[in-house]
Scaffold this motif. Sequence first.
Motif, PDB file in Angstrom:
ATOM      1  N   VAL A 110      -3.586   6.320  16.375  1.00 33.61           N
ATOM      2  CA  VAL A 110      -2.882   5.579  15.322  1.00 33.61           C
ATOM      3  C   VAL A 110      -1.639   4.964  15.961  1.00 33.61           C
ATOM      4  O   VAL A 110      -0.569   5.571  15.992  1.00 33.61           O
ATOM      5  CB  VAL A 110      -2.507   6.496  14.136  1.00 33.61           C
ATOM      6  N   ARG A 111      -1.777   3.740  16.465  1.00 30.67           N
ATOM      7  CA  ARG A 111      -0.701   3.119  17.233  1.00 30.67           C
ATOM      8  C   ARG A 111       0.240   2.288  16.371  1.00 30.67           C
ATOM      9  O   ARG A 111       1.378   2.032  16.768  1.00 30.67           O
ATOM     10  CB  ARG A 111      -1.310   2.243  18.339  1.00 30.67           C
ATOM     11  N   SER A 112      -0.219   1.825  15.218  1.00 26.78           N
ATOM     12  CA  SER A 112       0.655   1.046  14.341  1.00 26.78           C
ATOM     13  C   SER A 112       1.653   1.987  13.655  1.00 26.78           C
ATOM     14  O   SER A 112       1.430   3.201  13.566  1.00 26.78           O
ATOM     15  CB  SER A 112      -0.170   0.282  13.309  1.00 26.78           C
ATOM     16  N   PRO A 113       2.770   1.442  13.159  1.00 29.15           N
ATOM     17  CA  PRO A 113       3.795   2.309  12.564  1.00 29.15           C
ATOM     18  C   PRO A 113       3.295   3.077  11.342  1.00 29.15           C
ATOM     19  O   PRO A 113       2.522   2.552  10.532  1.00 29.15           O
ATOM     20  CB  PRO A 113       4.892   1.313  12.162  1.00 29.15           C
ATOM     21  N   VAL A 114       3.744   4.303  11.230  1.00 30.34           N
ATOM     22  CA  VAL A 114       3.459   5.145  10.069  1.00 30.34           C
ATOM     23  C   VAL A 114       4.782   5.526   9.414  1.00 30.34           C
ATOM     24  O   VAL A 114       5.719   5.954  10.100  1.00 30.34           O
ATOM     25  CB  VAL A 114       2.686   6.426  10.455  1.00 30.34           C
ATOM     26  N   ARG A 115       4.844   5.343   8.103  1.00 34.23           N
ATOM     27  CA  ARG A 115       5.999   5.801   7.321  1.00 34.23           C
ATOM     28  C   ARG A 115       5.536   6.949   6.455  1.00 34.23           C
ATOM     29  O   ARG A 115       4.614   6.792   5.646  1.00 34.23           O
ATOM     30  CB  ARG A 115       6.564   4.659   6.475  1.00 34.23           C
ATOM     31  N   LEU A 116       6.152   8.084   6.616  1.00 32.94           N
ATOM     32  CA  LEU A 116       5.720   9.299   5.926  1.00 32.94           C
ATOM     33  C   LEU A 116       6.802   9.726   4.945  1.00 32.94           C
ATOM     34  O   LEU A 116       7.970   9.853   5.335  1.00 32.94           O
ATOM     35  CB  LEU A 116       5.433  10.390   6.961  1.00 32.94           C
ATOM     36  N   TRP A 117       6.406   9.938   3.697  1.00 33.35           N
ATOM     37  CA  TRP A 117       7.317  10.407   2.660  1.00 33.35           C
ATOM     38  C   TRP A 117       6.753  11.706   2.079  1.00 33.35           C
ATOM     39  O   TRP A 117       5.602  11.744   1.643  1.00 33.35           O
ATOM     40  CB  TRP A 117       7.442   9.368   1.542  1.00 33.35           C
ATOM     41  N   HIS A 118       7.594  12.758   2.060  1.00 35.71           N
ATOM     42  CA  HIS A 118       7.068  14.051   1.635  1.00 35.71           C
ATOM     43  C   HIS A 118       8.170  14.901   1.003  1.00 35.71           C
ATOM     44  O   HIS A 118       9.271  15.010   1.553  1.00 35.71           O
ATOM     45  CB  HIS A 118       6.483  14.805   2.828  1.00 35.71           C
ATOM     46  N   GLY A 119       7.863  15.486  -0.143  1.00 34.49           N
ATOM     47  CA  GLY A 119       8.809  16.371  -0.820  1.00 34.49           C
ATOM     48  C   GLY A 119       8.905  17.718  -0.125  1.00 34.49           C
ATOM     49  O   GLY A 119       7.887  18.317   0.231  1.00 34.49           O
ATOM     50  N   THR A 120      10.118  18.205   0.054  1.00 29.62           N
ATOM     51  CA  THR A 120      10.308  19.467   0.773  1.00 29.62           C
ATOM     52  C   THR A 120       9.826  20.676  -0.012  1.00 29.62           C
ATOM     53  O   THR A 120       9.618  21.750   0.555  1.00 29.62           O
ATOM     54  CB  THR A 120      11.790  19.659   1.133  1.00 29.62           C
ATOM     55  N   GLU A 121       9.618  20.513  -1.342  1.00 30.72           N
ATOM     56  CA  GLU A 121       9.139  21.626  -2.164  1.00 30.72           C
ATOM     57  C   GLU A 121       7.736  21.334  -2.708  1.00 30.72           C
ATOM     58  O   GLU A 121       7.348  21.846  -3.764  1.00 30.72           O
ATOM     59  CB  GLU A 121      10.107  21.865  -3.337  1.00 30.72           C
ATOM     60  N   ASP A 122       6.974  20.527  -1.987  1.00 27.68           N
ATOM     61  CA  ASP A 122       5.627  20.157  -2.437  1.00 27.68           C
ATOM     62  C   ASP A 122       4.760  21.407  -2.575  1.00 27.68           C
ATOM     63  O   ASP A 122       4.521  22.107  -1.593  1.00 27.68           O
ATOM     64  CB  ASP A 122       4.997  19.188  -1.425  1.00 27.68           C
ATOM     65  N   ASP A 137       3.996   6.765  16.433  1.00 24.48           N
ATOM     66  CA  ASP A 137       5.060   5.882  15.936  1.00 24.48           C
ATOM     67  C   ASP A 137       5.262   6.178  14.456  1.00 24.48           C
ATOM     68  O   ASP A 137       4.613   5.586  13.599  1.00 24.48           O
ATOM     69  CB  ASP A 137       4.660   4.419  16.147  1.00 24.48           C
ATOM     70  N   VAL A 138       6.150   7.106  14.150  1.00 25.37           N
ATOM     71  CA  VAL A 138       6.314   7.559  12.769  1.00 25.37           C
ATOM     72  C   VAL A 138       7.780   7.576  12.377  1.00 25.37           C
ATOM     73  O   VAL A 138       8.653   7.921  13.175  1.00 25.37           O
ATOM     74  CB  VAL A 138       5.694   8.966  12.564  1.00 25.37           C
ATOM     75  N   THR A 139       8.036   7.172  11.146  1.00 28.40           N
ATOM     76  CA  THR A 139       9.335   7.356  10.515  1.00 28.40           C
ATOM     77  C   THR A 139       9.120   8.300   9.342  1.00 28.40           C
ATOM     78  O   THR A 139       8.413   7.956   8.391  1.00 28.40           O
ATOM     79  CB  THR A 139       9.906   6.020  10.010  1.00 28.40           C
ATOM     80  N   ALA A 140       9.672   9.491   9.425  1.00 23.75           N
ATOM     81  CA  ALA A 140       9.412  10.523   8.428  1.00 23.75           C
ATOM     82  C   ALA A 140      10.608  10.689   7.498  1.00 23.75           C
ATOM     83  O   ALA A 140      11.751  10.790   7.952  1.00 23.75           O
ATOM     84  CB  ALA A 140       9.097  11.852   9.103  1.00 23.75           C
ATOM     85  N   HIS A 141      10.321  10.705   6.202  1.00 24.77           N
ATOM     86  CA  HIS A 141      11.329  10.933   5.173  1.00 24.77           C
ATOM     87  C   HIS A 141      10.955  12.229   4.442  1.00 24.77           C
ATOM     88  O   HIS A 141       9.999  12.254   3.660  1.00 24.77           O
ATOM     89  CB  HIS A 141      11.357   9.779   4.166  1.00 24.77           C
TER      90      HIS A 141
END
Length: 289
Positions: free
Chosen positions: A236-248, A265-269
């Motif tokens: 997975v070479r294209s950018p990945v933006r990850l959004w995830h709740g800490t209490e999921d 290549d990830v930007t994690a939130h």
Amino acid sequence: MNVTLADGRRMGYAVFGDPEGRPCLVVHGYSSSRWVAGWALSDAALRRHGVRAISVDRPGYGASAAHPRAGFAAWAEDAAELLGHLGLDRVATIGVSMGAGPALALAATRPGLVTSTTLLSGMAPVEGVGRWAPANRQDAFYWRLARRAPWLLRGLCSISSKAIAAGARGDAAQLIARVEKSLPPADLEVFRDLLDDTTRAAFVEDVRESSRQGGAALADDLLDYLRPWGFPLADVRSPVRLWHGTEDPKVPVSLARRLADQLPDVTAHFIPGAHFAPFAYRDEILEAI
């Protein structure tokens, strides 16, 4: 809407947002359908940010036929065929919850097609993780059956799907009230903020379509995630933006952090909240797309 694939199966999809906007393939999660983009992202928000969402039914959900082969890479072939039918040669993708694996499979196997992948509370690979379980007790029970007694899981998913279908045929207000009763406080707050007169109707359609073909797809989702994904995450070479709740309570944040560590290549939130937490940031998510 639906398209007939080369092997004769049908694939259902719906289009939301700006008809002339940037194309984005939306891949729904567990017990959901193409209608998720109509309420969780909303037609109004998509139009506001100039995004054209092509939201698909995964195999066995809504208007899409079951796939004869299991696995995310096989689904990616269907998705690429649909996009070719629509004349699209570059798209962003959004994978919601259990739509994460299929969305990443498309990015890995069709690198020239996918510009970026956004994962919202995305389920992660569990192969080699060892002992783990979601905090939600019902979900933990389903995962346990998937590992130890898949034949029992299929029966339970069939019963669950019939109950969902019965609820969706009833009064919409009662259906929404039952859903609200099942949510943790953090998700309840986001869910209520997402629903208005327009998105409420889309949510009810989402529930209806999720159970349209019975419970086989529910069981297949869990079983697919227990198998190898069929492609290396390093592809997975294209950018990945990850959004995830800490209490999921459904997808442990530890799994999401592990997934982020494996993507090139990830930007994690990692944000406060539960499974619906990313949708509180939908304007920021859509603006990035």
